[in-house]
Design a protein around this motif. Structure first.
Motif, PDB file in Angstrom:
ATOM      1  N   VAL A  67      95.840  73.846 -86.901  1.00  0.00           N
ATOM      2  CA  VAL A  67      95.814  73.393 -88.297  1.00  0.00           C
ATOM      3  C   VAL A  67      94.832  74.266 -89.066  1.00  0.00           C
ATOM      4  O   VAL A  67      93.640  74.281 -88.778  1.00  0.00           O
ATOM      5  CB  VAL A  67      95.401  71.911 -88.396  1.00  0.00           C
ATOM      6  CG1 VAL A  67      95.339  71.479 -89.869  1.00  0.00           C
ATOM      7  CG2 VAL A  67      96.380  71.025 -87.640  1.00  0.00           C
ATOM      8  N   ILE A  68      95.332  75.002 -90.050  1.00  0.00           N
ATOM      9  CA  ILE A  68      94.477  75.947 -90.774  1.00  0.00           C
ATOM     10  C   ILE A  68      94.077  75.446 -92.156  1.00  0.00           C
ATOM     11  O   ILE A  68      93.235  76.056 -92.819  1.00  0.00           O
ATOM     12  CB  ILE A  68      95.155  77.323 -90.898  1.00  0.00           C
ATOM     13  CG1 ILE A  68      96.506  77.220 -91.620  1.00  0.00           C
ATOM     14  CG2 ILE A  68      95.332  77.950 -89.517  1.00  0.00           C
ATOM     15  CD1 ILE A  68      97.165  78.560 -91.896  1.00  0.00           C
ATOM     16  N   GLY A  69      94.674  74.343 -92.610  1.00  0.00           N
ATOM     17  CA  GLY A  69      94.327  73.825 -93.920  1.00  0.00           C
ATOM     18  C   GLY A  69      95.004  72.494 -94.188  1.00  0.00           C
ATOM     19  O   GLY A  69      95.822  72.022 -93.382  1.00  0.00           O
ATOM     20  N   LEU A  70      94.662  71.884 -95.311  1.00  0.00           N
ATOM     21  CA  LEU A  70      95.238  70.608 -95.716  1.00  0.00           C
ATOM     22  C   LEU A  70      95.617  70.655 -97.190  1.00  0.00           C
ATOM     23  O   LEU A  70      94.950  71.320 -97.996  1.00  0.00           O
ATOM     24  CB  LEU A  70      94.261  69.448 -95.498  1.00  0.00           C
ATOM     25  CG  LEU A  70      93.781  69.160 -94.081  1.00  0.00           C
ATOM     26  CD1 LEU A  70      92.539  69.989 -93.752  1.00  0.00           C
ATOM     27  CD2 LEU A  70      93.456  67.678 -93.904  1.00  0.00           C
ATOM     28  N   ILE A  71      96.688  69.941 -97.534  1.00  0.00           N
ATOM     29  CA  ILE A  71      97.119  69.776 -98.918  1.00  0.00           C
ATOM     30  C   ILE A  71      97.064  68.288 -99.242  1.00  0.00           C
ATOM     31  O   ILE A  71      97.564  67.454 -98.472  1.00  0.00           O
ATOM     32  CB  ILE A  71      98.555  70.300 -99.133  1.00  0.00           C
ATOM     33  CG1 ILE A  71      98.622  71.806 -98.882  1.00  0.00           C
ATOM     34  CG2 ILE A  71      99.044  69.977-100.550  1.00  0.00           C
ATOM     35  CD1 ILE A  71     100.036  72.364 -98.908  1.00  0.00           C
ATOM     36  N   GLY A  72      96.454  67.949-100.354  1.00  0.00           N
ATOM     37  CA  GLY A  72      96.404  66.563-100.797  1.00  0.00           C
ATOM     38  C   GLY A  72      97.149  66.367-102.103  1.00  0.00           C
ATOM     39  O   GLY A  72      97.024  67.175-103.027  1.00  0.00           O
ATOM     40  N   TRP A  73      97.961  65.302-102.169  1.00  0.00           N
ATOM     41  CA  TRP A  73      98.714  64.975-103.381  1.00  0.00           C
ATOM     42  C   TRP A  73      98.741  63.464-103.550  1.00  0.00           C
ATOM     43  O   TRP A  73      99.004  62.730-102.581  1.00  0.00           O
ATOM     44  CB  TRP A  73     100.142  65.517-103.301  1.00  0.00           C
ATOM     45  CG  TRP A  73     101.077  64.977-104.353  1.00  0.00           C
ATOM     46  CD1 TRP A  73     100.898  65.044-105.699  1.00  0.00           C
ATOM     47  CD2 TRP A  73     102.309  64.276-104.136  1.00  0.00           C
ATOM     48  NE1 TRP A  73     101.946  64.430-106.363  1.00  0.00           N
ATOM     49  CE2 TRP A  73     102.838  63.958-105.413  1.00  0.00           C
ATOM     50  CE3 TRP A  73     103.021  63.888-103.010  1.00  0.00           C
ATOM     51  CZ2 TRP A  73     104.033  63.268-105.585  1.00  0.00           C
ATOM     52  CZ3 TRP A  73     104.221  63.209-103.173  1.00  0.00           C
ATOM     53  CH2 TRP A  73     104.729  62.901-104.441  1.00  0.00           C
ATOM     54  N   MET A  74      98.468  62.979-104.748  1.00  0.00           N
ATOM     55  CA  MET A  74      98.472  61.547-105.015  1.00  0.00           C
ATOM     56  C   MET A  74      99.775  61.180-105.731  1.00  0.00           C
ATOM     57  O   MET A  74      99.953  61.477-106.912  1.00  0.00           O
ATOM     58  CB  MET A  74      97.273  61.149-105.882  1.00  0.00           C
ATOM     59  CG  MET A  74      95.912  61.600-105.332  1.00  0.00           C
ATOM     60  SD  MET A  74      95.554  61.033-103.665  1.00  0.00           S
ATOM     61  CE  MET A  74      95.685  62.585-102.748  1.00  0.00           C
ATOM     62  N   HIS A  75     100.702  60.563-104.974  1.00  0.00           N
ATOM     63  CA  HIS A  75     101.994  60.171-105.558  1.00  0.00           C
ATOM     64  C   HIS A  75     101.777  59.061-106.585  1.00  0.00           C
ATOM     65  O   HIS A  75     102.315  59.090-107.691  1.00  0.00           O
ATOM     66  CB  HIS A  75     102.914  59.683-104.449  1.00  0.00           C
ATOM     67  CG  HIS A  75     104.342  59.512-104.856  1.00  0.00           C
ATOM     68  ND1 HIS A  75     104.734  58.803-105.962  1.00  0.00           N
ATOM     69  CD2 HIS A  75     105.489  59.961-104.277  1.00  0.00           C
ATOM     70  CE1 HIS A  75     106.058  58.821-106.054  1.00  0.00           C
ATOM     71  NE2 HIS A  75     106.538  59.518-105.035  1.00  0.00           N
ATOM     72  N   THR A  76     100.981  58.080-106.203  1.00  0.00           N
ATOM     73  CA  THR A  76     100.610  57.001-107.108  1.00  0.00           C
ATOM     74  C   THR A  76      99.107  57.099-107.335  1.00  0.00           C
ATOM     75  O   THR A  76      98.479  58.074-106.977  1.00  0.00           O
ATOM     76  CB  THR A  76     100.934  55.630-106.488  1.00  0.00           C
ATOM     77  OG1 THR A  76     100.108  55.443-105.328  1.00  0.00           O
ATOM     78  CG2 THR A  76     102.394  55.544-106.079  1.00  0.00           C
ATOM     79  N   PHE A  77      98.539  56.068-107.921  1.00  0.00           N
ATOM     80  CA  PHE A  77      97.084  55.987-107.982  1.00  0.00           C
ATOM     81  C   PHE A  77      96.582  55.709-106.569  1.00  0.00           C
ATOM     82  O   PHE A  77      97.145  54.895-105.839  1.00  0.00           O
ATOM     83  CB  PHE A  77      96.660  54.871-108.936  1.00  0.00           C
ATOM     84  CG  PHE A  77      95.214  54.930-109.323  1.00  0.00           C
ATOM     85  CD1 PHE A  77      94.785  55.836-110.287  1.00  0.00           C
ATOM     86  CD2 PHE A  77      94.294  54.097-108.727  1.00  0.00           C
ATOM     87  CE1 PHE A  77      93.453  55.900-110.657  1.00  0.00           C
ATOM     88  CE2 PHE A  77      92.960  54.150-109.089  1.00  0.00           C
ATOM     89  CZ  PHE A  77      92.539  55.050-110.060  1.00  0.00           C
ATOM     90  N   SER A  78      95.514  56.400-106.159  1.00  0.00           N
ATOM     91  CA  SER A  78      94.933  56.237-104.820  1.00  0.00           C
ATOM     92  C   SER A  78      93.420  56.184-104.995  1.00  0.00           C
ATOM     93  O   SER A  78      92.776  57.230-105.151  1.00  0.00           O
ATOM     94  CB  SER A  78      95.329  57.396-103.912  1.00  0.00           C
ATOM     95  OG  SER A  78      94.819  57.215-102.600  1.00  0.00           O
ATOM     96  N   PRO A  79      92.850  54.981-105.022  1.00  0.00           N
ATOM     97  CA  PRO A  79      91.409  54.856-105.324  1.00  0.00           C
ATOM     98  C   PRO A  79      90.564  55.798-104.469  1.00  0.00           C
ATOM     99  O   PRO A  79      90.678  55.818-103.242  1.00  0.00           O
ATOM    100  CB  PRO A  79      91.128  53.383-104.997  1.00  0.00           C
ATOM    101  CG  PRO A  79      92.435  52.696-105.200  1.00  0.00           C
ATOM    102  CD  PRO A  79      93.469  53.686-104.737  1.00  0.00           C
ATOM    103  N   SER A  80      89.717  56.577-105.117  1.00  0.00           N
ATOM    104  CA  SER A  80      89.078  57.685-104.413  1.00  0.00           C
ATOM    105  C   SER A  80      87.956  57.264-103.480  1.00  0.00           C
ATOM    106  O   SER A  80      87.551  58.045-102.625  1.00  0.00           O
ATOM    107  CB  SER A  80      88.558  58.723-105.416  1.00  0.00           C
ATOM    108  OG  SER A  80      87.573  58.169-106.247  1.00  0.00           O
TER     109      SER A  80
END
Length: 478
Positions: A67-80
């Motif tokens: 695993v060389i990296g990560l991608i994050g995407w919030m489809h809905t609201f996602s409390p941080s």
């Protein structure tokens, strides 16, 4: 194949039916990316709706070398707040993908169910807040995921991730020490390993001489015959060429034995060698081995990493040195004593043997050619004592104005951005080295991301240079 984890943010507030839609849409995005990205697999993780799930995913990514990296995407609201534990543990590069599943507003059908499900416009802003609050260095891609520009940004991120993964396990060999009394080629090897993951070890030139003596004659002959098929032989001194072939085979074996992808040497430390390794070094650079002269291990390592970043692309990357100027034409002639990578060749290289007035050894064989053209950057990595600084100068490689029949080495020429005077002054003010890595294979965004993820101070010299502002910044920083 190397992998990038795709993390999709949501929360349980919307109900299981909505979460099923989130999973379905995230899977569609990942499937699309896997059809359009090269040399990497995007892997959809469990839905990120709880702190313990996010923490587990990050831990898995940290401890999986594939695993060389990560991608994050919030489809809905996602409390941080639920992301804090995981992001604090993050050790791999991160891309915040600010997209949404729908490209257009569906005017005829849009209702509150659609609004609740498709909240990336503000869900991602909640996510960006916690990334900023935690000071997580990261890349950002903005736009619909099917847009060609966005796919290109994700591909670029993947390429930088691959280069960083390569960099953080990079071994560099120095045959002998650095050139005597030279400051810029030295540096803090411990801090380089802390910041960049580079390990640099020194070996005696006698070890290399011993290795060269052990290379079977038939292996030297076989490689020699292959070379004269690939390049034009313009010398009768076959012995000198075969000496270089022996050095090439010995250095290649030495590097492989120590799992090293970069090396350096110096003409001041050639005890027991018949020639300075010229052709031998050029052949290794052509195979993707990083190099820099005079014991300059930092530039050798940077050369290796930038070649990895640009792997498979058009253009060239290689070690370079500003040798002499043409003030009338405002251009630089770049070369080194012998060691210019044939990746820069615009003409078929020829194998030649000529005297070398430095080093006190026999006439060495080398590849001679004239250089290619194109837009690129000259990169210099220097140790400022308190931190590492990466200087990136925009350049335009140009064809030589006319032949140079008495110059028996390979060379390239370039023009400096934003202009000759200001560009050189900015380079000098920055303390950048006389050695550089010249590349026409990487983008400015990739250079920026590489610097950010390695905690390097970046000095950019290009068409947007404000020289007065740079001087003020440097005065306040140093």
């Amino acid at each position: 194949m190397e992998k990038i984890y795709f993390l999709t943010g949501s929360q349980y507030l919307y109900g299981e039916e909505a979460l099923d839609s989130v999973r379905k849409d995230a899977n569609a995005i990942v499937s699309f990316l896997n059809r359009h990205l090269k040399n990497v697999e995007v892997v959809l993780t469990d839905l990120c709706t709880q702190s313990d799930v996010i923490e587990r995913i990050v831990k898995e990514a940290n401890h999986d070398d594939s695993v060389i990296g990560l991608i994050g995407w919030m489809h809905t609201f996602s409390p941080s707040k639920m992301w804090i534990r995981g992001l604090k543990l993050l050790q791999k590069p991160y891309l915040h993908l600010h997209t949404q599943f729908n490209e257009r507003i569906p005017y005829d059908t849009i209702d509150m169910d659609f609004m609740n499900l498709n909240q990336s416009a503000h869900g991602d802003k909640e996510h960006s807040h916690i990334l900023a609050r935690l000071h997580v260095p990261h890349a950002i891609a903005i736009g619909h995921y099917k847009d060609e520009k966005v796919v290109g940004q994700i591909q670029s991120f993947a390429d930088v991730c691959r280069a960083l993964s390569f960099s953080r396990g990079l071994n560099i060999l120095r045959f002998g020490d650095n050139m005597r009394q030279v400051a810029v080629t030295d540096g803090d090897k411990v801090q380089a390993e802390i910041n960049l993951g580079w390990s640099c070890d020194t070996y005696a030139v006698g070890d290399l001489v011993e290795k060269a003596a052990s290379i079977p004659e038939e292996e030297v002959e076989k490689t020699y015959l292959e070379l004269i098929e690939r390049y034009e032989l313009k010398t009768k001194d076959v012995h000198a060429v075969k000496v270089q072939v022996r050095y090439y085979l010995a250095m290649k074996a030495f590097l492989q034995e120590h799992n090293a992808k970069a090396f350096s040497n110096t003409f001041e430390d050639l005890y027991g060698m018949e020639q300075l390794p010229g052709l031998a070094t050029q052949l290794l650079m052509d195979e993707g081995i990083g190099y820099a002269g005079e014991g300059d291990w930092k530039t050798a390592a940077l050369d290796s990493v930038i070649m990895k970043l640009g792997e498979g692309r058009e253009g060239a990357t290689g070690f370079m040195e500003d040798y002499t100027y043409d003030f009338a034409e405002e251009r630089v002639l770049g070369a080194h004593m012998l060691e210019v990578s044939p990746r820069f060749a615009a003409t078929r290289p020829s194998i030649e043997v000529h005297p070398l007035s430095i080093g006190g050894k026999k006439d060495p064989a080398r590849l001679v050619f004239r250089g290619t053209t194109g837009e690129g950057y000259a990169l210099s990595l220097i140790d400022m004592g308190t931190h590492f600084r990466l200087v990136a100068q925009g350049i335009t490689l140009v064809a030589e104005e006319r032949p140079m029949p008495n110059l028996p080495i390979a060379s390239i020429q370039w023009k400096i951005k934003p202009n000759f005077q200001d560009g050189i002054k900015a380079w000098l003010l920055s303390g950048a080295a006389h050695h550089s890595v010249v590349t026409t294979q990487v983008t400015l965004d990739e250079i920026r991301l590489f610097a950010k993820l390695n905690d390097l101070e970046l000095i950019l010299i290009d068409d947007k240079l404000d020289l007065e502002r740079l001087e003020r910044e440097l005065e306040g920083r140093d």
